[in-house]
Design an enzyme around this catalytic site. Structure first.
Site, PDB file in Angstrom:
ATOM      1  N   ALA A 225     -32.799 -28.877  61.289  1.00  0.00           N
ATOM      2  CA  ALA A 225     -33.282 -28.121  60.551  1.00  0.00           C
ATOM      3  C   ALA A 225     -32.441 -27.291  59.936  1.00  0.00           C
ATOM      4  O   ALA A 225     -31.225 -26.518  59.508  1.00  0.00           O
ATOM      5  CB  ALA A 225     -34.051 -26.873  61.920  1.00  0.00           C
TER       6      ALA A 225
ATOM      7  N   VAL B 110     -27.882 -26.217  62.957  1.00  0.00           N
ATOM      8  CA  VAL B 110     -28.226 -25.980  61.754  1.00  0.00           C
ATOM      9  C   VAL B 110     -28.034 -26.664  60.717  1.00  0.00           C
ATOM     10  O   VAL B 110     -26.906 -26.869  60.292  1.00  0.00           O
ATOM     11  CB  VAL B 110     -27.777 -24.780  61.318  1.00  0.00           C
ATOM     12  CG1 VAL B 110     -27.978 -24.251  60.626  1.00  0.00           C
ATOM     13  CG2 VAL B 110     -28.079 -24.018  62.936  1.00  0.00           C
ATOM     14  N   LYS B 111     -29.310 -27.375  59.455  1.00  0.00           N
ATOM     15  CA  LYS B 111     -28.381 -27.728  58.089  1.00  0.00           C
ATOM     16  C   LYS B 111     -28.455 -27.238  57.119  1.00  0.00           C
ATOM     17  O   LYS B 111     -28.887 -26.334  56.832  1.00  0.00           O
ATOM     18  CB  LYS B 111     -29.850 -29.000  58.091  1.00  0.00           C
ATOM     19  CG  LYS B 111     -29.308 -30.163  57.314  1.00  0.00           C
ATOM     20  CD  LYS B 111     -30.485 -30.920  56.692  1.00  0.00           C
ATOM     21  CE  LYS B 111     -30.550 -32.125  56.334  1.00  0.00           C
ATOM     22  NZ  LYS B 111     -31.354 -33.320  55.587  1.00  0.00           N
ATOM     23  N   VAL B 112     -26.527 -27.337  56.307  1.00  0.00           N
ATOM     24  CA  VAL B 112     -25.966 -26.288  55.749  1.00  0.00           C
ATOM     25  C   VAL B 112     -25.947 -27.466  54.091  1.00  0.00           C
ATOM     26  O   VAL B 112     -25.259 -27.739  54.596  1.00  0.00           O
ATOM     27  CB  VAL B 112     -25.361 -25.221  56.137  1.00  0.00           C
ATOM     28  CG1 VAL B 112     -24.457 -24.707  55.241  1.00  0.00           C
ATOM     29  CG2 VAL B 112     -26.093 -24.426  57.263  1.00  0.00           C
TER      30      VAL B 112
ATOM     31  N   VAL C  15     -31.274 -24.931  56.668  1.00  0.00           N
ATOM     32  CA  VAL C  15     -31.859 -23.366  56.022  1.00  0.00           C
ATOM     33  C   VAL C  15     -31.711 -23.902  54.829  1.00  0.00           C
ATOM     34  O   VAL C  15     -31.691 -24.907  53.746  1.00  0.00           O
ATOM     35  CB  VAL C  15     -30.823 -22.209  56.502  1.00  0.00           C
ATOM     36  CG1 VAL C  15     -30.128 -22.418  57.471  1.00  0.00           C
ATOM     37  CG2 VAL C  15     -29.163 -23.287  55.264  1.00  0.00           C
TER      38      VAL C  15
END
Length: 218
Positions: free
Chosen positions: A60, A86-88, A62
């Site tokens: 998912a 968390v995809k950064v 940001v």
């Protein structure tokens, strides 16, 4: 190799899951918009719906580009479900955020990686996954598969636990070649995964078997 489907379409995710080979899902704001998912609450609810279908990691992404914003968004996403990753983005603040999340035990996917140096930084920061974009490199006359191979080799040299997640995979040969060179994960549209089913000799063979059966049982 793990198979992730790159979509926010729940029907496609269910179809991939029912095929029996799905290990996870990757999403991004563009894919959410494509499905008409708008607004914070709707996006959060959609991530939860995906997690109810798939027993695997769900990336998912940001939206924030600053460190504080990434931390705030990432922590909210991580609270949705244990399978959320968390995809950064691969930026200076993104690398700092990856280190923070790693220390907190939150899984991360470093996206928009286009060089071995970027992948090395992501691994040193503690990223769970790193996502080199194969097809987008091919678009600018650069060998995306060669980058995958280079990253796999570097990680093996030093025992990094970061998994190489080949992204922007556009066709069956991309997928097969990623498997040959040792990518840990491939994420792609559903039609690329189902494309592995197809071979003309399979169709010809099946047609012959059925024709012979019909003759014998006429």
């Amino acid at each position: 190799m793990k198979f992730f489907v790159d979509t926010a379409n729940l029907n496609e995710i269910r179809e991939a899951h029912d095929l029996g080979v799905l290990d996870g899902v990757t999403t991004n704001p563009s894919l959410m918009a494509k499905e008409g998912i708008k607004g914070y609450d709707a996006v959060m609810a959609h991530y939860k719906a995906i997690c109810e279908i798939v027993d695997g990691d769900i990336s998912a992404e940001v939206i924030a580009t600053d460190y504080e914003g990434m931390i705030s968004e990432g922590e909210n996403l991580a609270q949705l479900h244990p399978n959320i990753v968390v995809k950064v983005p691969m930026t200076k603040d993104g690398v700092k955020a990856i280190r923070y999340f790693s220390q907190k035990g939150i899984k991360t996917n470093c996206t928009l990686v286009f060089s071995a140096g970027q992948a090395l930084l992501a691994a040193k920061a503690g990223a769970t996954y790193v996502s080199p974009f194969v097809g987008r490199l091919d678009d600018v006359a650069t060998d995306g598969l060669q980058l995958i191979e280079q990253i796999v080799g570097i990680y093996a040299n030093y025992g990094y636990q970061t998994q190489v997640l080949a992204a922007s995979v556009r066709h069956v040969m991309h997928l097969v070649q990623c498997a040959e060179i040792g990518a840990d994960v491939v994420t792609c549209p559903l039609n690329v995964i189902t494309g592995l089913l197809n071979h003309p000799l399979t169709d010809i063979g099946l047609a012959k078997f059925l024709a012979d059966h019909k003759k014998v049982n006429a």
